[in-house]
Design a protein around this motif. Structure first.
Motif, short mmCIF file in Angstrom:
data_model
loop_
_atom_site.label_atom_id
_atom_site.label_comp_id
_atom_site.label_asym_id
_atom_site.label_seq_id
_atom_site.Cartn_x
_atom_site.Cartn_y
_atom_site.Cartn_z
N GLY A 152 -20.47 -24.02 14.53
CA GLY A 152 -21.48 -24.58 15.41
C GLY A 152 -22.86 -24.74 14.81
O GLY A 152 -23.83 -25.01 15.51
N LEU A 153 -22.98 -24.58 13.50
CA LEU A 153 -24.26 -24.84 12.84
C LEU A 153 -24.38 -26.35 12.66
O LEU A 153 -23.39 -27.05 12.57
N ASP A 181 -28.18 -23.17 13.39
CA ASP A 181 -27.98 -23.18 14.83
C ASP A 181 -29.34 -23.43 15.46
O ASP A 181 -30.26 -22.62 15.28
#
Length: 117
Positions: free
Chosen positions: A27-28, A43
């Motif tokens: 999810g970065l 993030d």
């Protein structure tokens, strides 16, 4: 020397191929920059980040981490006075970062950098 941030530099063979894991699974997202040979994935909510490096563009070796400082010239002078090995000289890079690489006593190569505004 005053440290204002630390970023882990991970060696990868191909940044585009690694993006699925770092940006997709973890999810970065690529937020700060990509120069082709280095990219930082962050993030946006937490600030957690990692920097992926295929091969440093100007230094003779890759660094394990980047330590950001607010006075790289003073940090360089301190490293020299302490007798630490300078692996890459104090340089203002074409992408606007002023930096040098120093080898820690354990052998770890550290990129000491100051971003110029």
């Amino acid at each position: 020397m005053r440290t204002v941030g630390i970023t882990t530099n991970l060696r990868v063979d191909d940044i585009a191929a690694a993006e699925g894991f770092w940006a997709g699974y973890l999810g970065l997202r690529q937020q700060e920059f990509s120069l082709g040979w280095v990219a930082r994935y962050t993030d946006p909510d937490t600030g957690a980040h990692v920097q992926l490096v295929t091969r440093d563009a100007t230094a003779p070796v890759d660094s394990a981490l980047t330590v950001k400082t607010d006075d790289v010239d003073a940090a360089f002078a301190e490293a020299q006075a302490a007798g630490y090995e300078i692996v890459h000289p104090l340089t203002t890079e074409p992408w606007g970062v002023r930096r040098f690489f120093v080898r820690a006593p354990d052998g770890t190569v550290v990129n000491i950098a100051q971003h110029r505004g």
